[in-house]
Design a protein around this motif. Structure first.
Motif, PDB file in Angstrom:
ATOM      1  N   ILE A 241      -6.865  -0.804  33.099  1.00  0.00           N
ATOM      2  CA  ILE A 241      -5.414  -0.624  33.139  1.00  0.00           C
ATOM      3  C   ILE A 241      -4.947   0.240  31.976  1.00  0.00           C
ATOM      4  CG2 ILE A 241      -3.187  -1.794  32.891  1.00  0.00           C
ATOM      5  CD1 ILE A 241      -4.321  -4.090  34.536  1.00  0.00           C
ATOM      6  N   GLU A 242      -5.361  -0.076  30.764  1.00  0.00           N
ATOM      7  CA  GLU A 242      -4.919   0.668  29.586  1.00  0.00           C
ATOM      8  C   GLU A 242      -5.790   1.909  29.391  1.00  0.00           C
ATOM      9  OE1 GLU A 242      -3.528  -2.201  26.228  1.00  0.00           O
ATOM     10  OE2 GLU A 242      -5.416  -2.924  27.029  1.00  0.00           O
ATOM     11  N   MET A 243      -5.236   3.087  29.671  1.00  0.00           N
ATOM     12  CA  MET A 243      -5.991   4.320  29.517  1.00  0.00           C
ATOM     13  C   MET A 243      -5.069   5.445  29.070  1.00  0.00           C
ATOM     14  SD  MET A 243      -8.499   4.305  32.876  1.00  0.00           S
ATOM     15  CE  MET A 243      -7.165   4.025  34.042  1.00  0.00           C
ATOM     16  N   PRO A 244      -5.576   6.374  28.255  1.00  0.00           N
ATOM     17  CA  PRO A 244      -4.771   7.517  27.823  1.00  0.00           C
ATOM     18  C   PRO A 244      -4.295   8.355  28.999  1.00  0.00           C
ATOM     19  CG  PRO A 244      -6.801   7.370  26.538  1.00  0.00           C
ATOM     20  CD  PRO A 244      -6.921   6.389  27.658  1.00  0.00           C
ATOM     21  N   GLU A 245      -3.145   8.976  28.842  1.00  0.00           N
ATOM     22  CA  GLU A 245      -2.566   9.932  29.797  1.00  0.00           C
ATOM     23  C   GLU A 245      -2.008   9.290  31.065  1.00  0.00           C
ATOM     24  OE1 GLU A 245      -4.223  13.973  29.974  1.00  0.00           O
ATOM     25  OE2 GLU A 245      -5.999  13.129  29.020  1.00  0.00           O
ATOM     26  N   MET A 246      -2.760   8.375  31.685  1.00  0.00           N
ATOM     27  CA  MET A 246      -2.260   7.680  32.876  1.00  0.00           C
ATOM     28  C   MET A 246      -2.913   6.301  32.951  1.00  0.00           C
ATOM     29  SD  MET A 246      -2.527   8.701  36.936  1.00  0.00           S
ATOM     30  CE  MET A 246      -1.361  10.076  36.804  1.00  0.00           C
ATOM     31  N   ASP A 247      -2.087   5.244  32.993  1.00  0.00           N
ATOM     32  CA  ASP A 247      -2.646   3.895  33.042  1.00  0.00           C
ATOM     33  C   ASP A 247      -3.088   3.537  34.461  1.00  0.00           C
ATOM     34  OD1 ASP A 247      -0.406   3.033  34.491  1.00  0.00           O
ATOM     35  OD2 ASP A 247       0.570   2.131  32.755  1.00  0.00           O
ATOM     36  N   GLY A 248      -3.778   2.407  34.568  1.00  0.00           N
ATOM     37  CA  GLY A 248      -4.336   2.003  35.850  1.00  0.00           C
ATOM     38  C   GLY A 248      -3.294   1.643  36.892  1.00  0.00           C
ATOM     39  N   TYR A 249      -2.154   1.100  36.456  1.00  0.00           N
ATOM     40  CA  TYR A 249      -1.082   0.785  37.390  1.00  0.00           C
ATOM     41  C   TYR A 249      -0.531   2.066  38.024  1.00  0.00           C
ATOM     42  CZ  TYR A 249      -0.820  -3.928  35.329  1.00  0.00           C
ATOM     43  OH  TYR A 249      -1.085  -5.200  34.903  1.00  0.00           O
ATOM     44  N   THR A 250      -0.260   3.058  37.178  1.00  0.00           N
ATOM     45  CA  THR A 250       0.277   4.321  37.681  1.00  0.00           C
ATOM     46  C   THR A 250      -0.741   5.023  38.568  1.00  0.00           C
ATOM     47  OG1 THR A 250       1.586   4.526  35.657  1.00  0.00           O
ATOM     48  CG2 THR A 250       1.359   6.503  36.999  1.00  0.00           C
ATOM     49  N   ILE A 255      -2.356   6.683  44.041  1.00  0.00           N
ATOM     50  CA  ILE A 255      -3.344   6.647  45.124  1.00  0.00           C
ATOM     51  C   ILE A 255      -2.699   6.161  46.422  1.00  0.00           C
ATOM     52  CG2 ILE A 255      -5.381   5.364  45.942  1.00  0.00           C
ATOM     53  CD1 ILE A 255      -6.442   5.541  43.044  1.00  0.00           C
ATOM     54  N   LYS A 256      -1.892   5.135  46.316  1.00  0.00           N
ATOM     55  CA  LYS A 256      -1.291   4.544  47.521  1.00  0.00           C
ATOM     56  C   LYS A 256      -0.210   5.438  48.134  1.00  0.00           C
ATOM     57  CE  LYS A 256      -4.035   1.106  47.221  1.00  0.00           C
ATOM     58  NZ  LYS A 256      -5.167   0.997  48.168  1.00  0.00           N
ATOM     59  N   LEU A 257       0.269   6.421  47.378  1.00  0.00           N
ATOM     60  CA  LEU A 257       1.275   7.352  47.902  1.00  0.00           C
ATOM     61  C   LEU A 257       0.653   8.580  48.582  1.00  0.00           C
ATOM     62  CD1 LEU A 257       3.901   7.354  44.982  1.00  0.00           C
ATOM     63  CD2 LEU A 257       4.190   6.380  47.281  1.00  0.00           C
ATOM     64  N   ASP A 258      -0.651   8.785  48.363  1.00  0.00           N
ATOM     65  CA  ASP A 258      -1.339   9.962  48.888  1.00  0.00           C
ATOM     66  C   ASP A 258      -2.008   9.605  50.222  1.00  0.00           C
ATOM     67  OD1 ASP A 258      -3.309  11.992  49.437  1.00  0.00           O
ATOM     68  OD2 ASP A 258      -3.137  12.628  47.341  1.00  0.00           O
ATOM     69  N   PRO A 259      -1.650  10.291  51.315  1.00  0.00           N
ATOM     70  CA  PRO A 259      -2.195   9.955  52.636  1.00  0.00           C
ATOM     71  C   PRO A 259      -3.725   9.966  52.702  1.00  0.00           C
ATOM     72  CG  PRO A 259      -0.354  11.467  52.850  1.00  0.00           C
ATOM     73  CD  PRO A 259      -0.664  11.386  51.381  1.00  0.00           C
ATOM     74  N   LYS A 260      -4.365  10.845  51.917  1.00  0.00           N
ATOM     75  CA  LYS A 260      -5.820  10.944  51.980  1.00  0.00           C
ATOM     76  C   LYS A 260      -6.526   9.997  51.005  1.00  0.00           C
ATOM     77  CE  LYS A 260      -7.968  14.592  53.262  1.00  0.00           C
ATOM     78  NZ  LYS A 260      -8.612  15.936  53.409  1.00  0.00           N
ATOM     79  N   LEU A 261      -5.742   9.325  50.150  1.00  0.00           N
ATOM     80  CA  LEU A 261      -6.328   8.412  49.172  1.00  0.00           C
ATOM     81  C   LEU A 261      -5.981   6.951  49.428  1.00  0.00           C
ATOM     82  CD1 LEU A 261      -5.606  10.327  45.814  1.00  0.00           C
ATOM     83  CD2 LEU A 261      -7.535  10.629  47.381  1.00  0.00           C
ATOM     84  N   LYS A 262      -4.922   6.705  50.179  1.00  0.00           N
ATOM     85  CA  LYS A 262      -4.331   5.366  50.232  1.00  0.00           C
ATOM     86  C   LYS A 262      -5.239   4.285  50.814  1.00  0.00           C
ATOM     87  CE  LYS A 262      -1.858   6.136  54.627  1.00  0.00           C
ATOM     88  NZ  LYS A 262      -0.510   6.189  55.255  1.00  0.00           N
ATOM     89  N   LYS A 263      -6.260   4.667  51.588  1.00  0.00           N
ATOM     90  CA  LYS A 263      -7.170   3.667  52.142  1.00  0.00           C
ATOM     91  C   LYS A 263      -8.199   3.178  51.127  1.00  0.00           C
ATOM     92  CE  LYS A 263      -6.967   5.122  57.001  1.00  0.00           C
ATOM     93  NZ  LYS A 263      -7.781   5.611  58.151  1.00  0.00           N
ATOM     94  N   LEU A 264      -8.286   3.840  49.986  1.00  0.00           N
ATOM     95  CA  LEU A 264      -9.277   3.474  48.970  1.00  0.00           C
ATOM     96  C   LEU A 264      -8.939   2.122  48.345  1.00  0.00           C
ATOM     97  CD1 LEU A 264     -11.780   4.503  47.322  1.00  0.00           C
ATOM     98  CD2 LEU A 264     -10.130   5.370  45.643  1.00  0.00           C
ATOM     99  N   HIS A 265      -9.906   1.216  48.319  1.00  0.00           N
ATOM    100  CA  HIS A 265      -9.714  -0.078  47.667  1.00  0.00           C
ATOM    101  C   HIS A 265      -9.805   0.097  46.148  1.00  0.00           C
ATOM    102  CE1 HIS A 265      -9.527  -2.360  51.299  1.00  0.00           C
ATOM    103  NE2 HIS A 265     -10.748  -2.019  51.697  1.00  0.00           N
TER     104      HIS A 265
END
Length: 309
Positions: A241-250, A255-265
């Protein structure tokens, strides 16, 4: 320091907006360091410490605080510096990492600052290696703030097992994964290697990145060569979750907003804990939340979500 953390519960809306708050402190000298407020339970003046036999050299002793016995780690000593001498006038940051509570002895505690994860950067090139305890840096008031790799410090004091128990059924992982790989995102080299060592015995292919932005860019690039979904080539994402530049929540929300990525668990694998984080997992659409570091729980979660397509 009374009251410095009184309003922590009111700050929870920062998480999920790629923001955090850092508690700034000093060890010896002028250099300032930062720790995520959500790791911190309490800050207090250092109480009398009780020495214990055969303790690790970085542990100055134990303290009895609110009915709990807590090991107190000298952060200056643990990062290669000289020990903090005047403990009576020093402070302890009580923090929770990786399912346990520790006390970190510091020389002084300053203030809390609000910052965007995009302003938190990986350490400069040339600072990596065994002698470096930096996981990230940022700039405040034209001064460099160093964020320590606490997971590395704790691992050196008390190494975590990385072997998966023989009685954990992992036979279906390779079959469910096929030729796909597992993507691992974590800014701590220690944490990345823990996951890698735990899973490599299962014969899975892995790709490791250092933060959420790298993970998102990698996924987007792989998705270009997929017909419908990135899951054609990537079976699962395990992210801190805690990561530089972009955290795990973001990262998860993107990912869930991208049609080609959203199925990824997405499995969020973090040293953070608590009910609040479970709520955030649901809010951003992650599939699972695991507190670091238990190789059996990780393997069981990987098997569950690879099998749930």
């Amino acid at each position: 320091m009374a009251g410095i953390l009184d309003s922590v519960n009111q700050r929870t809306q920062l998480v999920g907006q790629n923001r955090l708050e850092l508690l700034l402190f000093k060890l010896r000298g002028r250099q300032r360091y930062g720790i995520n407020v959500f790791k911190v339970r309490e800050v207090l003046q250092c109480p009398p410490l009780t020495a214990i036999p055969k303790r690790n050299k970085f542990v100055r002793g134990i303290a009895h605080i609110r009915g709990q016995t807590i090991s107190v780690i000298d952060l200056s000593l643990a990062t290669g510096g000289k020990p903090i001498e005047d403990t009576k006038n020093s402070f302890i940051i009580i923090a929770e990492y990786n399912r346990s509570v520790q006390g970190f002895l510091v020389d002084s505690v300053e203030r809390i600052i609000n910052i965007n994860w995009e302003a938190i950067m990986p350490p400069p090139k040339g600072t990596s290696g065994k002698q470096s305890y930096l996981t990230a840096v940022t700039e405040i008031d034209k001064e460099l703030i160093e964020i320590l790799d606490v997971e590395k410090i704790l691992e050196e004091i008390s190494p975590s097992p990385t072997s998966i128990s023989a009685d954990i059924n992992t036979h279906s992982i390779s079959a469910d994964l096929g030729e796909r790989l597992i993507l691992i995102a974590d800014d701590s080299a220690v944490a990345r290697n823990q996951v890698k060592r735990a899973l490599e015995g299962l014969g899975v292919k892995m790709h490791l990145v250092m933060n959420g932005r790298e993970a998102l860019q990698y996924l987007q690039e792989v998705a270009k060569s997929c017909n419908e979904s990135v899951t054609e080539k990537i079976g699962l994402l395990i992210s801190d979750i805690e990561m530089p530049e972009m955290d795990g929540y973001t990262l998860t929300a993107e990912i869930k907003l991208d049609p080609k990525l959203k199925k990824l668990h997405v499995i969020l694998h973090t040293s953070l804990s608590g009910v609040f984080n479970q709520q955030m997992v649901q809010k951003v659409g992650a599939d699972d939340f695991i507190a670091k570091f238990n190789p059996d729980e990780l393997a069981e979660s990987v098997q569950k979500w690879l099998h749930t397509d």
